[in-house]
Each structure stands twice: as C-alpha cells, then as structure tokens.
Design an enzyme around this catalytic site. Structure first.
Site, short mmCIF file in Angstrom:
data_model
loop_
_atom_site.label_atom_id
_atom_site.label_comp_id
_atom_site.label_asym_id
_atom_site.label_seq_id
_atom_site.Cartn_x
_atom_site.Cartn_y
_atom_site.Cartn_z
CB THR A 240 -0.87 -0.06 1.28
OG1 THR A 240 -1.74 -1.28 1.26
CG2 THR A 240 -1.80 1.03 1.29
CB ALA B 42 -3.66 -19.39 2.18
CG LEU C 59 -11.65 -15.16 1.45
CD1 LEU C 59 -10.33 -15.68 0.88
CD2 LEU C 59 -12.47 -16.65 2.04
CG PHE D 122 -7.02 -17.43 -6.18
CD1 PHE D 122 -7.64 -16.24 -5.64
CD2 PHE D 122 -6.92 -17.60 -7.48
CE1 PHE D 122 -8.30 -15.54 -6.45
CE2 PHE D 122 -7.62 -16.77 -8.25
CZ PHE D 122 -8.38 -15.76 -7.85
CB CYS E 75 -3.59 -10.54 0.63
SG CYS E 75 -2.29 -11.32 -0.53
#
Ligand code: UDX
Ligand code: ADP
Length: 450
Positions: A91, A160, A223, A158, A272
């Site tokens: 960010t 984790a 999520l 995707f 994420c």
C-alpha cells in the site's frame, strides 16, 4: 517460442509457485530472479527465506535440475519467453492515494527492465495483486518497445501462506485473464499448458483481463469481510453471554454459508487482505462510489477495533493496569505455519501493551527473526524476545495467545501454571485452547467471543 520460464520476484508467491511449476514441468527450465541478492543466496542455501510446510522438500528435489535462483534478471529475461512478475505491491505510504492505493514502483520498474532486456516477443504474466486495469498500464510501458511484442496476462495467485504447497498442488481454480485477441488467446493457451500438467482442465478458468484482476481483490475482500463479520459478532457474544464458537459452528452448518472462515480471532493479518480491501476502497472512490467505499472501509476498521477490544478487555481484567506486569505474547506470525509477520495483529497488540508500560515478552516458533526487525523501533527494553514459551511464561502475570500454532495447544500447561504469577491469566484470542481444562489447572481464562 521456447518453453522456459522466469519469475521476477523471489518472495512468498514467486518462490513456492515456481517450485511447484518446476516440479510439475520437468522439461522446462524455471528461473526465479530478484534484485535482493541476499534473498537469492538464501533460496540457494539450506535455509530458505520463506517457511512453508513441504516447500523445502520440493526445492531440494528440483533446485539445480530445472529450478534456478539468480540475480541475473536481464540475462534470464532474454533466455525465457514466459515472464512471471511477482514483485511486491504494498500500500502506498506517500502522495496521492496514500494508505489505500497500491505502490506500483517495483512493478513498473520490472516492466521497464523487461522492455529494456527483451530480445524477442514475450508473454508477461502478472502474479502480484494489482488494482484493476494495471495490465493495461503494463502493456503501455511494454508497447513503447520498437521491435518486440508483449502479451500481458493476469494470473492471480490464490494460495494462502502456511498451506501454499497444498493450495498450489490442489487449487480450487487457476484463473487466467487475457486480452480477447488472437495473440491473447494463444498466450492464454501457452500458460494453461503449464498448469495443465497437474491441474484438471475444468479448474483452469479463463476470463478477460479486468475480470481476472478484480476477481483477486473480490475474493480477498469477501474473505476479509467474513472475518470482520464473525469478529463483529464476537463482540456481541462477549456482551451478552453467547459463545461465538457455538454460534459460528451452527451458522456454518447452513450449506449456503459453509463452515470455513468463521473463526473469531484477533483479526486478519497477512500481506493481502488489508491491502486488497483498501485497494477496493480506492477503486470505489475513484469511480465516485462513496457508499461502496465506506462499506469496504468498515471491514478494515472492524479489524483494527478487534485488537483494541482485546487489550481493553485484558485491562478490565487486570485492575485497568498492566504497568510493570510481565505479559507474554504467544505468537507473532499473522497465523500458524508461517514466519510471515506482515500486518500481524500481534504488532498492534504489542504496541498497545508497551504504551501501557507492560513488560512484554514475545515468543514464536518461526517468526522471531522477523519480529526482532519489526520491533526494533520499540522503546529500548520494552519488549523481550524469547524462543522458549516456558521461559516466556516464567514470572508472567498474563499470557495472550495470538497465533494458533499447534505447538501452543500441546504445551505442558500444568508446568506453565507453576511458572506464572497468580492470578495467571490466559487470554486465548484464537479459541484454540481447552478453556475448561485450563480453568481446572487454576488459570484465569479469557477468550475472544466467549
Ligand atoms: C489470503 C487468501 O486466503 C489467499 O487466497 C490470497 O491469495 C492471499 O490472502 P493468507 O493471507 O496467506 O491468504 O491467509 P488466510 O489463511 O487467508 O488468513 C488471513 C487472515 O485471516 C489470517 O490472519 C487468519 O488468522 C485470519 N482468519 C482466517 C481468521 O481470523 N478467521 C478465519 O476464520 C480465517
Ligand atoms: P509477495 O508476498 O507478493 O511474494 P514479497 O515481498 O515476498 O511479496 O516478494 C517480492 C520480491 O520482489 C522481493 O523479494 C523483492 O526484492 C522483489 N522485487 C521487487 N522489485 C523488483 C524488481 N524490480 N526486480 C526484481 N525483483 C524485485
């Protein structure tokens, strides 16, 4: 077109993903490159820079055969026709969109490196999470090349952390977004062939570029929203005497809702969720959708409030003061089975405890080296790091369990009770300990949502 692959960025995504691609595509050479020479050296050693169950075994099998780690970024770009980009997109901390938009400087610099080094047409695959429509920007940078053509695909990852290898070996889906042109279709097929060596065809889904990019943000936002929803309910449970573990279990039995991602806890961490939700907020703002932006913003606000609630409740159980009390924080990783501490809820909790002048001791089975760097800016002497949980518990007034490491459920709690000072408070923020048993051993117990 040759079959070899290079991935720019040897991080949590690039490393494991390329290791599995190399394992399943023995006839292709796979190169992983990075500007960080220390990281590349670690990938070439026995001490990998990323802890992930099952990763070391795979790297051992394929490294030096068809998987290589190198700092020769330009050389590898020239050698290969398929280029994955897995650099970090944190960010933004400055300028326009600070605190919400993605910082694309690493990513743009890799686009420029590709353009400068390219010696023939290439396929560029973006793996990093990027705000929608950046593939277009990538294409713009690459289009300035006088001779060669680049086809840009989006192939969001995707996986984790902690289950990366399993997620890569048995993915729910592989998503490939590409331009709907002849070259686009050809490039999508090339990339699908790499995954097709182990992923069933029906699980390889293709969409247009923008859908693929937005899907990654959307999946993570949904999520994260589930975690914030269950944590919002946990606050209500604490106020009313309902038990969130019971509520969540029964809610999850509804097949429309399902049982996963309903664990109340200290809030979500990791690289994420927060970043992607904030990205979504920024996108909504950009398109003038204020209500949608506010909605997603609240998912992040809720998450931060959860950590504040944890400390407030601890204080209310300790005569509103932890000054000079020894508080042991069990777990600094943002979840179990990883050494990653990015956006870990523990940081926020430790920070608040230090502000309250507690004597904080942090323990973690895998994350202590990262924690040490992370906590270096804390006032001198305010935080101690201790690899052994028993030593951390010694003389402690309270333990806050922050990470759901299996090791912590298997501790000798009787011994810990003897080591601690009364009233020996154990605050289980993950609902992973047997509270009834702990109470019997003489602990004072607290848990999130109960
Ligand atoms: C996530 C996504 O799952 C993955 O698909 C994406 O590619 C990257 O982001 P990751 O951040 O590695 O992966 O971990 P994940 O298992 O999703 O957990 C995220 C956070 O939510 C953790 O801090 C975890 O402790 C928390 N969480 C998860 C809960 O608090 N409760 C739950 O029920 C589930
Ligand atoms: P992720 O979780 O997305 O994998 P990481 O931060 O773990 O993110 O990894 C990103 C990697 O990308 C880092 O090792 C960083 O050094 C590398 N990187 C960033 N910019 C460049 C660049 N221009 N060229 C090569 N590697 C880069």
């Amino acid at each position: 077109m040759n079959k070899d692959i290079v991935c720019i960025g040897a991080g949590y995504i690039g490393g494991p993903t390329m290791a599995v691609i190399a394992l399943k595509n023995p006839r292709r050479k796979v190169w992983v490159v990075d500007i960080n020479a220390e990281r590349i050296a670690a990938w070439n050693s026995d001490n990998l820079p990323v802890y992930e169950p099952g990763l070391a075994e795979i790297v051992k099998k394929v490294r030096g055969k068809n998987l290589f780690f190198s700092t020769d970024i330009e050389g590898c770009i020239r050698k290969c026709d398929i280029i994955f980009v897995g650099v970090n997109t944190p960010t933004k901390t400055f300028g326009r969109g600070a605190g919400r938009a993605s910082d694309l400087q690493y990513w743009e610099s890799s686009a420029r490196t590709i353009s400068a080094a390219a010696n023939r047409d290439k396929i560029v695959v973006e793996k990093s999470t990027l705000p929608v429509r950046t593939a277009e920007a990538m294409e713009k940078v690459l289009k300035t090349h006088p001779e060669h053509k680049f086809t840009v695909l989006s192939n969001p990852e995707f996986l984790a952390e902690g289950t990366a290898i399993r997620d890569l070996l048995e993915p729910d889906r592989v998503l490939i977004g590409g331009p709907r042109t002849k070259e686009g279709d050809r490039a999508v097929k090339e990339l699908a062939a790499i995954y097709g060596t182990w992923v069933p065809k029906e699980k390889i889904v293709t969409t247009n570029l923008w859908s693929a990019e937005l899907t990654k943000l959307a999946a993570n936002a949904m999520l994260a929203q589930r975690v914030s929803s269950v944590n919002a309910l946990s606050a209500l449970c604490e106020a009313t005497g309902a038990d969130i573990t019971e509520v969540a279990r029964v809610v999850g039995l509804d097949s429309r809702i399902g049982p996963k991602f309903l664990k109340a806890g200290p809030g979500f961490g990791g690289s994420c969720f927060k970043k992607d939700v904030l990205n979504l907020v920024y996108l909504c703002e950009t398109y003038g959708l204020k209500e949608a932006a506010d909605y997603w913003n609240q998912v992040v606000a809720m998450n931060e409030w959860q950590q504040e609630r944890i400390v407030t409740r601890l204080l209310s159980e300790t005569f509103h003061t932890v000054a000079n009390k020894r508080v042991a924080v069990f777990g600094y990783a943002f979840k179990a089975d990883t050494g990653d501490i990015r956006e870990t809820p523990s940081r926020h909790v430790v920070g608040m405890l230090v502000e309250e002048h507690a004597k904080v001791v942090v323990t973690d089975p895998k994350a202590l080296p990262n924690a040490e760097r992370d906590l270096a800016a804390m006032p001198a002497g305010s935080v101690e790091l201790e690899p052994c949980p028993y030593a951390a518990a010694k003389g402690a007034d309270a333990i806050i369990l922050m990470t759901d490491w299996k090791e912590y459920t298997e501790l000798d709690w009787k011994k810990i009770r003897r080591l601690m000072r009364s009233p020996a408070l154990v605050y289980d923020t993950r609902n992973c300990l047997d509270l009834a048993k702990l109470a019997k051993l003489g602990f004072k117990v607290l848990a999130v949502g109960r």
